[in-house]
Design an enzyme around this catalytic site. Structure first.
Site, PDB file in Angstrom:
ATOM      1  N   GLY A 201      12.017 -22.963  22.924  1.00 15.08           N
ATOM      2  CA  GLY A 201      11.207 -22.955  21.757  1.00 15.08           C
ATOM      3  C   GLY A 201      11.139 -24.531  21.510  1.00 15.08           C
ATOM      4  O   GLY A 201      11.885 -25.496  21.929  1.00 15.08           O
ATOM      5  N   GLY A 203      10.997 -27.376  18.124  1.00 17.65           N
ATOM      6  CA  GLY A 203      11.896 -27.517  16.772  1.00 17.65           C
ATOM      7  C   GLY A 203      11.500 -26.537  15.657  1.00 17.65           C
ATOM      8  O   GLY A 203      12.083 -26.049  15.030  1.00 17.65           O
ATOM      9  N   GLY A 205       9.614 -24.019  15.478  1.00 15.10           N
ATOM     10  CA  GLY A 205       9.550 -22.457  15.806  1.00 15.10           C
ATOM     11  C   GLY A 205      11.048 -21.992  16.007  1.00 15.10           C
ATOM     12  O   GLY A 205      11.199 -20.725  15.425  1.00 15.10           O
ATOM     13  N   CYS A 279      21.040 -42.425  24.336  1.00 19.69           N
ATOM     14  CA  CYS A 279      21.362 -42.917  22.896  1.00 19.69           C
ATOM     15  C   CYS A 279      22.250 -43.713  22.552  1.00 19.69           C
ATOM     16  O   CYS A 279      22.151 -44.397  21.652  1.00 19.69           O
ATOM     17  CB  CYS A 279      21.539 -41.411  22.027  1.00 19.69           C
ATOM     18  SG  CYS A 279      22.790 -40.338  22.693  1.00 19.69           S
ATOM     19  N   GLU A 379      15.016 -47.838  18.142  1.00 17.34           N
ATOM     20  CA  GLU A 379      15.516 -47.464  19.214  1.00 17.34           C
ATOM     21  C   GLU A 379      14.203 -47.153  20.085  1.00 17.34           C
ATOM     22  O   GLU A 379      13.438 -46.065  19.839  1.00 17.34           O
ATOM     23  CB  GLU A 379      16.117 -45.844  18.868  1.00 17.34           C
ATOM     24  CG  GLU A 379      16.810 -45.537  20.294  1.00 17.34           C
ATOM     25  CD  GLU A 379      17.451 -44.182  20.034  1.00 17.34           C
ATOM     26  OE1 GLU A 379      18.392 -44.001  20.854  1.00 17.34           O
ATOM     27  OE2 GLU A 379      16.998 -43.206  19.052  1.00 17.34           O
TER      28      GLU A 379
END
Length: 442
Positions: A201, A203, A205, A279, A379
């Protein structure tokens, strides 16, 4: 074509509560490679109920039982290793060689390390008249990203299984295929029903339902700072534990006593590994101003050696970025760098020649960047490097710490000297003369 329209709940593949589906796009071809269903809060409720029930018995299993389970998981995983690597390459664009070596390989690395820790871990210790007992926290909700899809699942699911926790996983809807294959692996390995559950799914939901669910004891999230803030707020009402790994704008300080050309070349490769979609990518390169000319030429040469290409080709060094949305964001930031006066020394806007189809970005390097420019603050999450010069080490440290992020950092130079500088950087993880140069850290 992959079809994973069911969810894995209580040891079975079950139909979702809603029939909404979405396509999974190969970013190298811009074509669909399959579909998944998008879950909702009702699906999460079923998964949490299964995990809560399973915790009653799984939390009481012995160390030896959990070691045996992890060993079976590794055996089945190795038998389907190539399936996992192929899925990662297709769903998020990693070059197949990189997907095999680094992306899929991280599951094995984390599993082996967890086994090593689990075999000797002290779950019970006595201090003076007190006995300290370390127990599994309970039901865990895991929300994982698309950039290192199996690695981030490994970092969460494997330690949970080792500790005696049960869990619900929501993989990224952008790169969910490898997670579905992993679920098949866990089922075949005999993970008890309800101990591991997967609900696909988005975010709003599924992620939001996991974050706020009163029967989830801990939520772990890797992804954007924006989403991390929302998750922390949603989790606060039920006072659950929250563990997060969010964005980064990591500084790479190259000291005067480093081999400048070598350190710069390694920094470029480190930034561009995984197409810059890590990241902890060393995306701000700080170099002494007296060595700036040398650094620029070394960075230009290193960037020009990195050739984007078809992810399915074993020779490809760099694949596309993950989606059209990500491609457009990166293009906007490259143009913003030019607009704000940074010197473009490699790459630039648009797609590489001959790669008109697919979300390919030119390996891009900017020099003479100042730390107030947008490309030094935001970023980028793509193959874009900013070179910033500094007058002395105090200024280098100040620039490195002048960021809202604090995930990682890098220092190159004489080892003891580099360690002293590393101690002054406000980041959670510092690499000293040790970056692999391929982006294999997420």
């Amino acid at each position: 074509m992959y079809t994973f329209n069911d969810f894995y709940i209580n040891g079975e593949w079950v139909k979702p509560q809603d029939g909404k589906t979405c396509e999974v796009i190969n970013p190298a071809t811009e074509k669909s490679i399959g579909t998944i269903s998008l879950g909702n809060a009702a699906d999460v409720d079923l998964a949490v109920a299964a995990a809560k029930k399973a915790f009653e018995t799984y939390s009481q299993t012995s160390r030896d039982e959990r070691i045996a389970l992890l060993e079976r998981i590794k055996e089945v995983y190795m038998a389907r290793y190539d399936d996992v690597a192929q899925a990662i390459s297709q769903e998020m664009g990693a070059p197949i060689r990189f997907a095999k070596r680094s992306q899929a390989g991280t599951w094995v690395m984390h599993l082996d390390q967890t086994l090593a820790v689990l075999r000797d871990y002290k779950f019970e210790e006595t201090h003076a008249a007190h006995e300290i007992r370390k127990e599994p926290i309970g039901v865990c909700g895991f929300i994982t990203p698309w950039n290192w899809p199996i690695n981030q699942i490994a970092c969460k699911v494997i330690p949970a299984l080792a500790a005696g926790c049960t869990c619900i996983l929501k993989p990224s809807e952008i790169a969910p295929i490898s997670a579905a294959i992993l679920t098949e692996i866990l089922h075949e390995a005999g993970v008890p029903a309800g101990v591991y559950n997967m609900v696909n799914g988005d975010g709003p939901g599924v992620g939001a339902a996991i974050s706020a669910h009163p029967d989830i004891d801990m939520v772990s999230f890797t992804g954007s700072t924006r989403a991390g803030i929302a998750i922390a707020k949603a989790a606060a009402d039920t006072v659950k534990r929250v563990a997060q790994e969010l964005g980064g704008k990591s500084a790479n300080i190259i000291l005067d006593d480093a081999d400048i050309a070598t350190a710069v070349a390694n920094g470029v490769k480190g930034c561009f590994g995984n197409t810059g979609q890590s990241c902890n990518a060393p995306s701000r390169m700080l170099v002494p101003e007296q060595h700036l000319a040398t650094a620029i030429e070394a960075a230009r040469a290193a960037a020009e050696k990195i050739k984007p290409g078809d992810s399915a080709d074993e020779k490809t060094m760099m694949g596309p970025v993950v989606s059209e949305l990500q491609y457009n964001k990166i293009q906007a930031l490259i143009n913003k760098g030019i607009e704000e006066g940074a010197e473009l020394i490699a790459g630039g806007p648009g797609k590489p020649e001959g790669l008109e189809t697919g979300y390919f970005v030119k390996p891009t390097v900017f020099a003479n960047v100042t730390n107030d420019m947008t490309i030094a603050r935001e970023e980028v999450f793509g193959p874009v490097l900013s070179i910033i010069s500094y007058k002395d080490e105090d200024e280098a440290v100040a620039i490195a710490n002048d960021t809202v992020y604090g995930l990682s950092g890098y220092v190159s130079g004489e080892p003891e000297h580099a360690k002293q500088i590393a101690k002054r950087i406000r980041a959670g993880m510092i690499h000293i003369n040790g970056e692999e140069g391929d982006g294999s850290n997420p």
